[in-house]
Every structure is written in C-alpha cells, then in structure tokens.
Design a protein around this motif. Structure first.
Motif, short mmCIF file in Angstrom:
data_model
loop_
_atom_site.label_atom_id
_atom_site.label_comp_id
_atom_site.label_asym_id
_atom_site.label_seq_id
_atom_site.Cartn_x
_atom_site.Cartn_y
_atom_site.Cartn_z
N LYS A 180 0.84 -1.20 0.00
CA LYS A 180 0.00 0.00 0.00
C LYS A 180 0.87 1.25 0.00
N ALA A 181 0.53 2.19 -0.85
CA ALA A 181 1.30 3.43 -0.94
C ALA A 181 1.16 4.23 0.35
N GLU A 182 2.20 4.93 0.71
CA GLU A 182 2.20 5.78 1.90
C GLU A 182 1.22 6.93 1.71
N GLN A 183 0.26 7.06 2.65
CA GLN A 183 -0.82 8.02 2.47
C GLN A 183 -0.54 9.40 3.07
N ASN A 265 -10.07 16.67 1.47
CA ASN A 265 -10.86 15.44 1.53
C ASN A 265 -10.07 14.29 2.13
N LEU A 266 -9.35 14.58 3.20
CA LEU A 266 -8.51 13.56 3.84
C LEU A 266 -9.31 12.56 4.65
N HIS A 267 -10.57 12.90 4.95
CA HIS A 267 -11.40 12.00 5.77
C HIS A 267 -12.75 11.74 5.10
N LYS A 274 -9.77 8.02 7.66
CA LYS A 274 -8.87 8.68 6.73
C LYS A 274 -8.98 8.03 5.35
N THR A 275 -9.18 8.83 4.34
CA THR A 275 -9.32 8.31 2.98
C THR A 275 -7.96 7.99 2.38
N ILE A 276 -7.99 7.20 1.31
CA ILE A 276 -6.77 6.77 0.63
C ILE A 276 -6.74 7.39 -0.77
N SER A 277 -5.60 7.95 -1.12
CA SER A 277 -5.42 8.49 -2.46
C SER A 277 -5.32 7.35 -3.46
N PHE A 300 -16.11 6.28 -3.66
CA PHE A 300 -15.08 7.09 -4.29
C PHE A 300 -15.45 8.56 -4.27
N ALA A 301 -14.46 9.41 -4.01
CA ALA A 301 -14.63 10.85 -4.14
C ALA A 301 -13.79 11.31 -5.32
N TYR A 302 -14.36 12.16 -6.15
CA TYR A 302 -13.67 12.63 -7.34
C TYR A 302 -13.34 14.11 -7.21
#
Length: 456
Positions: A180-183, A265-267, A274-277, A300-302
């Motif tokens: 998983k990529a570092e968020q 939109n971090l949450h 916490k959301t994930i990019s 999903f948030a766009y």
C-alpha cells in the motif's frame, strides 16, 4: 539541434529546417505535419519559413480533421491562424464573426486555460507505468507548500527533478502490487507535454505537496529548507501566477486545484476514517468496509470543481454596461457581476439570479462567451454577456458596495488606461477583463436603435 522535423517545428529550431528543407509535408502517426506543430506552439518564424517551401500544404488535416490554421486558432495564436487561413476565411472584425460559413464563434482561451499537457488519464491505473514515470529523468515536480508554489530568482515557476525529491517520492512507489502506498505523501500525476516526444519520451509533470505536516513532517521541513537555501522561494500564487508563461500557468492551475481538493478530503464524510489516495491522486476512497459509503459507487470521491458564473450586463436601450464593485477591491476598480452556481439551477438561471440578487437587475437573454479555470482554490468561471430588461439598480444582498451603468466611452477610457478615467479595470488576464473588452470592442454589441420592452 533537434532530432526530428516535428521537434524542430515545435521548439522553433530554424537552423534545423535551413539544413533539412525536404519532406516538410510528411506526417506523423497522428497526421500532424511540421506546420501543425509550428502552429500549435506559436512558432511564427517556422511557419513563415515552411509556407515558402513548394511542398507545404496549408490545407493538410491531421487525424482530428484540423488544418494548421485551425490548430493555431484553437490555441490562441491569432496572428499565425490568420496567416495560414485560406482566402475567404478571414475574420470580419467589425461584426466579430468568421465569414467561412460557420455558425460558431471564435475560440477563446483565457489565462489558466490552454494546457500543453496530454493528461493521459488511462495511465492513472497503470502502476508499472506510473512507477517508471515517477523515477524518470524527464519528470518535473511542481512543489506546493501550503498551496504556495516554488519560484526561482527570476520569478519563474521552479520544477524539481526526481533526484531532488526522491527521498520523498520513493516512499510511495510500491515495489509490489500488494504494497500500500504511503498516504501521508500527496503526489498527483498531471500529464505529459509531448512537444519533445510522445508518451514517456515527453516531459512528465507531477504536483507534490511538501507542506510540513504528518508522519514525514521533519523530512518535508528539510526538503523545503533545502530549496530555500538555493535562492528559491515558496510564494503565494497571486499575483505572481499572472507574470509567468501561459502554458506553465495552466499547469499550475491544475496542480494547485488538485492538491487543494486532496487536502480538503482527507477524511470520509460518512464515517470519518482517513481516505486513501487512488489513481495517481485523482480519486480518494474510504477503506472502511463497514462504512455506508461502501454501498454503490459512493466509496469514491472525485476531484471537485466549483462552477461560478460571471456576467457583463448590457443596457436594453442605451450603449451602457453594468459593472459592480466590492469594498475590498483595490482603488476604483469595477468588474462584472459573479456568483456560485447553486444546486438545482442551470448556469443561465444563475446569471439571472445573481444579477437580481447583487444589483436588482432582471436579465433575459444570456450569451455564453468563454470559461476560465480559477485555482483559488478550485473554481471554473463561466463567462456570459446578458441583456437587461430592467435598469433601476438595487443592491439587494449588500454584496456590492456600488453598481453603475457605464457608457461605452467610459469603458474604453478604462480599457485604454486613460488619465482621468472614471474607473479602473480588473487585471487583463482575468475573464472579467475579456468580457468587458468584448462588449466594448465588438461591433455586434452596439445599440442599433432597436425597440425595447425594458422596464425602467
């Protein structure tokens, strides 16, 4: 010297053409000739040289069906477009229309628009490709510290290279698909400038948020201080953005808007997790499997863009334009009426509502002019010219300090910055300036003694 005819045309390498005069009409895999590239990138000297060559075809079209003249017109290089236009396609200045039988108005490219990037949206889900692009020597990183971009001593936007930011970006380049990529690091893929080559052979652009926060706060601080020690400066985008190259400004607009949207939109709005990019910074998703957002596509948030209208209001019977003034604006500046589009209304309805709310003026017919990205933080301005049907000014919602019907002579005096003019104009790169300029200079807006049903 350039390596091929298309690169030479795009970069303005006249020496290349002086030594390679043959085959100027050859096409690449997208049907572009050297003339197309020169027209697209505004290389007037190359265009003039190519036009003198016997096998230069002004009417050659690319895979999109566009001639070189049409490419120049689309990208705002009016001098080149006029030079390349075939006979009978010239603009009729006093009417402001094109006389080639087209019902469409001329293309308009406002500041912050006209990006040179191919966004390559289909790369956003290709992890192997993104991994190569991140570490490519052709990658250019636009750095933002609290949304302030990095400028050099010449007040030009500074782009870092991979070696300068690898300590940060390598943390979000997974070695395996399962990693998983570092968020806590925000990196957004912006696209590729293909002037020097297609796809990975072009210049690759990224936006990287280096604001000292989160897990890597100290590393971000070290990175920021390192750039500052090299006589570089993180500075507010306004007003500096208006002094840089238009193409670069459009990249800045995209970068600033995307970083702002991500950081807002971090949450998850449903559960607070916490959301994930995702998709190279172009999506955010909630990882909580029990969250209500998991139902349907709502997980999903766009990226968000806020639609805003801006309008020059034309007097129904007199040669006048309505402009307003907010108290916080500088000096004697007046500008167009503007406001956000609300839920459940069209942009035309917004024009009518805002005109009435801010100035007490009812408008009827609404004509679209052009649009402008406005990355402060992430709006899209839709520009209009509209016809009033009432003329009595009432500052209904108190947003304006003043609103005035200005005559054409007064508007022209302000446009020309004449001494003693009644008001001052908004900046030339703002869409408001272009709307006012269109009304003042295009003959079609002059009152022609038409009968009116205006309500005074």
């Amino acid at each position: 010297m350039s390596s091929n005819i298309f690169e030479a045309a795009a970069s303005g390498d006249l020496e290349y053409f002086q030594q390679n005069k043959s085959n100027v009409s050859i096409k690449n895999d997208r049907g572009w000739t050297a003339l197309h590239f020169a027209a697209r990138y505004g290389q007037l000297e190359i265009v003039e040289f190519l036009m003198k060559q016997p096998d230069c075809d002004l009417l050659a079209t690319n895979s999109e069906g566009k001639t070189a003249s049409q490419m120049a017109e689309f990208w705002g290089f009016d001098t080149i477009a006029k030079l390349l236009a075939p006979e009978g396609a010239e603009k009729q200045e006093e009417q402001g229309v094109i006389t080639k039988g087209s019902p469409y108005p001329p293309n308009r490219n406002n500041f912050f628009a006209g990006s040179p990037l191919n966004r390559y949206s289909w790369y956003r889900t290709e992890k192997d490709i993104l991994r190569r692009l991140v570490q490519s020597p052709r990658s250019n990183y636009l750095l933002l510290n609290g949304l302030d971009p990095l400028f050099d001593s010449n007040q030009s936007l500074y782009f870092a290279k991979y070696d300068q930011v690898k300590s940060i970006v390598d943390k979000i380049v997974p070695e395996q698909e399962s990693v998983k990529a570092e968020q806590d690091i925000l990196l957004v893929f912006l696209g590729i400038d293909e002037k020097e080559g297609i796809s990975e052979e072009g210049q690759i652009y990224w936006a990287l948020d280096v604001t000292p926060v989160g897990t890597y706060k100290q590393e971000f601080e070290n990175l920021v201080e390192g750039f500052k020690s090299k006589n570089l400066e993180f500075a507010p985008a306004l007003p500096k953005a208006f002094t840089i190259d238009r193409g670069i400004a459009s990249i800045l607009a995209q970068a600033r808007a995307m970083v702002d949207w991500n950081t807002r939109n971090l949450h998850c709005p449903a559960c607070g997790r916490k959301t994930i990019s995702d998709e190279a910074g172009h999506k955010r998703r909630c990882p909580n499997v029990d969250c209500i957002s998991q139902k349907g596509v709502h997980n999903f948030a766009y990226p968000r863009t806020d639609p805003v209208i801006i309008v020059g209001i034309v007097h129904p019977t007199e040669d006048k334009l309505l402009l307003g003034r907010q108290k916080r604006w500088p000096g004697r500046m007046y500008s167009c009426i503007a406001g956000f589009v609300e839920a459940g209304e069209s942009i035309e309805e917004t024009v009518r509502r805002e005109s009435y709310e801010e100035a007490g003026i009812k408008v009827d017919r609404v004509l679209y002019h052009s649009s402008q990205p406005w990355p402060f933080p992430n709006s899209l301005m839709f520009g209009f010219i509209a016809e009033a049907v009432t003329t009595d000014i009432k500052l209904e919602d108190k947003e304006l300090e003043s609103a005035v019907w200005f005559t054409r002579e007064e508007v022209l005096a302000a446009l020309n910055q004449e001494s003693g003019s009644r008001f001052t104009m908004p900046p030339g790169n703002a869409i408001a300036h272009q709307l006012i300029k269109t009304w003042a200079n295009d003959g079609e807006w002059r009152v022609k003694n038409k009968p009116s049903n205006a309500k005074m």
